[in-house]
Design a protein around this motif. Sequence first.
Motif, PDB file in Angstrom:
ATOM      1  N   ASN A 198       0.823  -1.212   0.000  1.00  0.00           N
ATOM      2  CA  ASN A 198       0.000   0.000   0.000  1.00  0.00           C
ATOM      3  C   ASN A 198       0.855   1.259   0.000  1.00  0.00           C
ATOM      4  O   ASN A 198       0.335   2.358  -0.059  1.00  0.00           O
ATOM      5  N   ARG A 409     -15.879   0.069   2.333  1.00  0.00           N
ATOM      6  CA  ARG A 409     -16.237   0.410   0.949  1.00  0.00           C
ATOM      7  C   ARG A 409     -16.762  -0.852   0.280  1.00  0.00           C
ATOM      8  O   ARG A 409     -16.025  -1.615  -0.312  1.00  0.00           O
ATOM      9  N   TYR A 420      -9.785  -6.783  -2.093  1.00  0.00           N
ATOM     10  CA  TYR A 420      -8.782  -6.857  -1.034  1.00  0.00           C
ATOM     11  C   TYR A 420      -9.329  -7.491   0.237  1.00  0.00           C
ATOM     12  O   TYR A 420      -8.618  -7.631   1.201  1.00  0.00           O
ATOM     13  N   ARG A 517      -5.116  13.685   8.735  1.00  0.00           N
ATOM     14  CA  ARG A 517      -4.982  12.375   8.116  1.00  0.00           C
ATOM     15  C   ARG A 517      -5.487  11.361   9.123  1.00  0.00           C
ATOM     16  O   ARG A 517      -5.239  11.485  10.319  1.00  0.00           O
ATOM     17  N   GLU A 522      -7.654   6.200   3.549  1.00  0.00           N
ATOM     18  CA  GLU A 522      -8.655   7.209   3.792  1.00  0.00           C
ATOM     19  C   GLU A 522      -9.472   6.893   5.060  1.00  0.00           C
ATOM     20  O   GLU A 522      -9.561   5.749   5.468  1.00  0.00           O
TER      21      GLU A 522
ATOM     22  N   MET B   1      -2.732   5.108  -0.597  1.00  0.00           N
ATOM     23  CA  MET B   1      -2.444   6.103   0.428  1.00  0.00           C
ATOM     24  C   MET B   1      -2.242   7.469  -0.195  1.00  0.00           C
ATOM     25  O   MET B   1      -2.020   7.619  -1.376  1.00  0.00           O
ATOM     26  N   LEU B   2      -2.255   8.416   0.628  1.00  0.00           N
ATOM     27  CA  LEU B   2      -2.034   9.788   0.209  1.00  0.00           C
ATOM     28  C   LEU B   2      -0.796   9.885  -0.677  1.00  0.00           C
ATOM     29  O   LEU B   2      -0.807  10.489  -1.734  1.00  0.00           O
ATOM     30  N   GLU B   3       0.236   9.234  -0.211  1.00  0.00           N
ATOM     31  CA  GLU B   3       1.508   9.382  -0.907  1.00  0.00           C
ATOM     32  C   GLU B   3       1.406   8.853  -2.335  1.00  0.00           C
ATOM     33  O   GLU B   3       1.978   9.403  -3.245  1.00  0.00           O
ATOM     34  N   ILE B   4       0.666   7.772  -2.473  1.00  0.00           N
ATOM     35  CA  ILE B   4       0.568   7.183  -3.800  1.00  0.00           C
ATOM     36  C   ILE B   4      -0.270   8.077  -4.701  1.00  0.00           C
ATOM     37  O   ILE B   4       0.074   8.331  -5.839  1.00  0.00           O
ATOM     38  N   GLN B 424      -8.710   7.254  -5.597  1.00  0.00           N
ATOM     39  CA  GLN B 424      -8.706   7.423  -4.145  1.00  0.00           C
ATOM     40  C   GLN B 424      -8.820   6.093  -3.423  1.00  0.00           C
ATOM     41  O   GLN B 424      -8.424   5.974  -2.279  1.00  0.00           O
ATOM     42  N   ALA B 425      -9.376   5.096  -4.081  1.00  0.00           N
ATOM     43  CA  ALA B 425      -9.490   3.788  -3.450  1.00  0.00           C
ATOM     44  C   ALA B 425      -8.269   2.927  -3.757  1.00  0.00           C
ATOM     45  O   ALA B 425      -8.272   1.737  -3.505  1.00  0.00           O
ATOM     46  N   HIS B 426      -7.243   3.542  -4.303  1.00  0.00           N
ATOM     47  CA  HIS B 426      -5.991   2.859  -4.652  1.00  0.00           C
ATOM     48  C   HIS B 426      -6.173   1.844  -5.764  1.00  0.00           C
ATOM     49  O   HIS B 426      -5.356   0.955  -5.924  1.00  0.00           O
ATOM     50  N   ARG B 427      -7.260   1.932  -6.477  1.00  0.00           N
ATOM     51  CA  ARG B 427      -7.394   1.029  -7.610  1.00  0.00           C
ATOM     52  C   ARG B 427      -6.417   1.457  -8.691  1.00  0.00           C
ATOM     53  O   ARG B 427      -6.330   2.630  -9.014  1.00  0.00           O
TER      54      ARG B 427
END
Lengths: 741, 442
Positions: A198, A409, A420, A517, A522, B1-4, B424-427
């Motif tokens: 991640n 979600r 996931y 954060r 999120e 994540m935010l960073e990604i 935003q869901a890292h998809r």
Amino acid sequence: MNSRFGGRLVGPVAGVVLWWLPLAVAGAEPATANADQGTEPIARDVDFAVDVAPLLSRYGCNSGGCHGKASGQNGFKLSLFGFDTQFDYDALARQARGRRVFPAAPDHSLLLRKATGAVPHGGGARVDPQSEAYQVLHRWIEQGCPPASPTAPRVVAVSVTPRSQVLARDATLQLRVEAVYSDGSRRDVTAHAQYATNLDVVATVDDAGWVEARGQSGEAAVMCRYMGQVAVFRAIVPHGQSLSELPGFERRNWIDELAASRWKQLGLAPSPACDDATFLRRVTIDLCGRLPTVDEARQFLDDPANEKRSRVIDRLLDSPDYPAYFAMRWGTILRNSRLAGADQAAYAFHNWIKDQVARNRPYDEFVRGIVAAAGEWQDAPAINWYWQMRDDQLHQVTSDTAQVFLGVRLQCARCHHHPYERWSQEDYYGLAGFFTRLGRKSFGQPPPYYAAANPTTGETNPLTGKVPEPKFPDGEYARFSPEDDPRHALVDWMAQPDNPYFSRVLVNRLWGHFLGRGLVQEVDDLRETNPASNPELLDALARDFVAHQFDVKHVIRTIVGSGVYQLSSEPNESNLDDRQNFARFYARRLIAEVFHDATDQLCGTRTRFSGVSDSARAVDLPHEGFGSYFLDTFDRPRRVTGCECERSSGATLAQVLLLANSDEIENKIASGEGRVARLVADQRPVAEAVEELYLAAYARRPTDAERQAATAYVQSQDNQRQALEDLLWTLLNSKEFAFNH
Amino acid sequence: MLEICCTGGSVGKSFSRRTLLRVGALGVGGLALPELLRGEARAAAEGTPRPRKSVILVWLAGGPSHIDMYDLKPTAPAEFRGEFQPIATNVPGIQISEHLPLQAAIMDKLAIVRSACHTNAGHGMGSQWMLTGYQPTIEVNDNIYPSLGSVVSRMLGARDAALPAYVNLPRSLDLGKAAYLGASYNPFSPENDPNSDGFQVRNLKLPSRVDLARLQRRRDLLGTLDAIRRDIDLRGDLDGLDTFYRDALRMVTNDRAIQAFDIKQEPDALRDRYGRNDLGQSCLLARRLVEAGVTFVAIQAGGGWDTHGDNFKQLKDNLLPKYDRAVATLVQDLCDRGRQDDVLVMSFGEFGRTPRINPGAGRDHWPGAMSVLYAGGGLRMGQVVGSTNDKGEYPTSRPFSPGCVLSTMYHALGIDHRHVFHDQAHRPLPILNEGRPIEELI
């Protein structure tokens, strides 16, 4: 990459064909089976579920970009990530009139010819004809493509070893993934699992489970998935040597103990506490969505009392600005909108939320008022939540309930198993089952809603072909009599003290609001594969929230009263890279509505929105439909999703041009009723005027150097008023103004 | 994540150039103009700038009638073929509508794809599909996926740091936004008609109370105060904003943006040739912008293409004359300036229109077949690709999805359409999840 893994691959790859029988039947050592046993490579029948299906995942056949996507690929569709073995069996063995497999001559099967690239294949050659995988497929076809044996053990869990590890910045590590079968046996499936990280700046993982730290400190979660089961490895790359103490860190409450133990482990030294002015500005913005007034700032700065920070927290929480601001924040994710054309209901819902927040209604009762809303809008304004989603009500309400109130979600599971997580279509339609009996009358804008005795929806669960039946997430199906409203049972279930979602998502949401954060980011995406950066802290906050009967103000007081919240945003050597563990305060830009009002506040002006009272600020607006170039330019949410992520923090050229170079802002700066005009009319000495402008913008007094420079500038100009306007422009366009820091 | 989600904004070469400028906390604030220019000169000396292509998209919102424009069916029954006759073009064998005579005269500089198609007949979802390449699953009035212009902006940036990378004219497209790429990749738009006398870009001109000297004084003051400010150095958190202020104030102070947007500098005769209307002047302005360094311009070609009623009258009296003139002049003008291979012009809408004429002499929504126009950009011109059946209802050869239409453009720009972003869901979401460039064109 394969050459590097040659040695490690041997065992598991051989295993895919051979280990099963000796283990499952005889419990013998898997190592005794080996591909070298050659001519009679498979001592038992190949099983579709055990042997074949995992290959579809391993070679990416069922991924979202290929045959796993909803439309399939070239007429061949598999279940996404192989969650539906029966579907995949039918696709391979039955569909296309069986032409994908040819038991009489397995090598000529389309499946094998496509997979090896012998005939043109959009995905290229995926499987080596010499490989074990090819033999498995070949053998299965040769056997006549038998369906999965109902008695063969199924994967019920996977585990990863190690589960977590502290890694040096350049360290590497081989994971080992084991599948646990329904008969209790275990297998090494390292080579067959899929992996994903991640946070690839911290650690990457390849498709053989080889983890590499990438030089940035932090914590990455590596997901290991096999046959629909998931395990997570946590790679912790410390920022420095672990610390035995944290000199200078002031512990204000129990949050700080839990944060501190994390920092020590990670070698993170926290920044010092922020000064009073920064704290006042920060807490006023976060609690009330506005800047401190000049008077508030003066009083606070000059107040010698030790406990003044906790006093100001209480004062702000009791002020009308707190419910006003939080009604706006809630209204955004509860989609309180006039999209459905009912302005009056949007006003009513907004006021209802504001009232709930003002009275600090227990959170479970607040949620009940929304999720179980029924009646006419005048009495139950929260029905606007349903009404805004009426075009696709069952699905929107189901996914919003999951995301907003459970932090799950779930919407992916409407069409396929969550990629996931354990959430399946059954879970999705189970939650939807609580909303199938919601009726609405045929009159009114919005119409009255009521709990009907029978299903009111035409939607069906594709798994059963029937109207979805209520099933608690993670739990049992529920039965209700016609006079029950199942939605109340759902809220009852949410509010049980041991519900793992309900309280955690709320405290995480609040943490994200105040700290910039979430502990899980999120904030509404809680899942095993997206772990909290400090799980103990998240658990403790949730427990504390339950123990205090869902008292939201109590959680807020605890968070903003902590030393963690009151850290400086200025990084030190140790925490400069920290983006997860709150060892400094993460500065962030003011959101659209707050920025708008802060600009007015600094300029001493007021914006008049049409159709609402003259005193309404941007944070007071009940819905998104009030025209404002400023708000649109700063990315005011359209209120079309239940997700906090609708707001973007990226700056745009239009924003900067508006602030620095527009008549709109210039008219505020130079307004005849504005702050500068008043300072000039009152003939205030330059030094005082400068001080007031600094207090209004930053809630602090200027430093001596700033005072001198600003004063010198004003005095150097012929036109004092214009000079003060220039100073105001400068403050308005500074980062210190634009950010909550 | 935010960073990604937030890493890797590719602003191309200009970034390293900008980082050379050691500026105060507010970018340009503490920086005198000569210093800025020195920085630019230095950057120029470091190497010749990479030649990069630009795109001008003429977006025919509402759904243009393919069968009346580029794919006429004169032998179809009367209730299909309509009133218009085909005419010959300067490419033997290619015919288009009699109401596109100027384009017919430069057909060798155009390519028509007649066999684009998809399956959604709603404006919102069809537009989202054609402008992003992704088939949307729900009807919303905002981008779920990033628009093509946002993607190009993210991948290439602007060729001149004083200009935005992605511009919408005369106002923002409904579905031209950046979605999960972030607001920085939203279009910049003047929100103003370049055909109007008072045309100007919002907030690009100095406010009425402020002259350049005063702005300069303010910037100096900002620089002074920044320099002595208490150490509010927030480093990583604010870097992006610095860059932005620098860009924005460049646009204000460094004249080039104002010059680029100043359509009045064009000769009257040329402005007349483009047509004195919003579409014509937007096309001319788009040409100025891409010449100055903007990478992607999308033009909202008026409304009115949604011709449910009185289709023929609308087209021949109103829509087509303006459209024909604007696009033909744009393409010819680019050729005259030797820029035809550097600039790809495209024209399409969200779908075609029903070949069968409705009782109101109109045509309704029809995604089963639509025409797409390409010009220049280094693609192969003077040809028609694909065909539809005898009534213009669906492709009979070479059917092309929205992904094919868009990937052809990405190919022309040198962008790999398989490049992956994360939402935003890292998809993981590639720029396009289907489609490949149209072979005949590349």
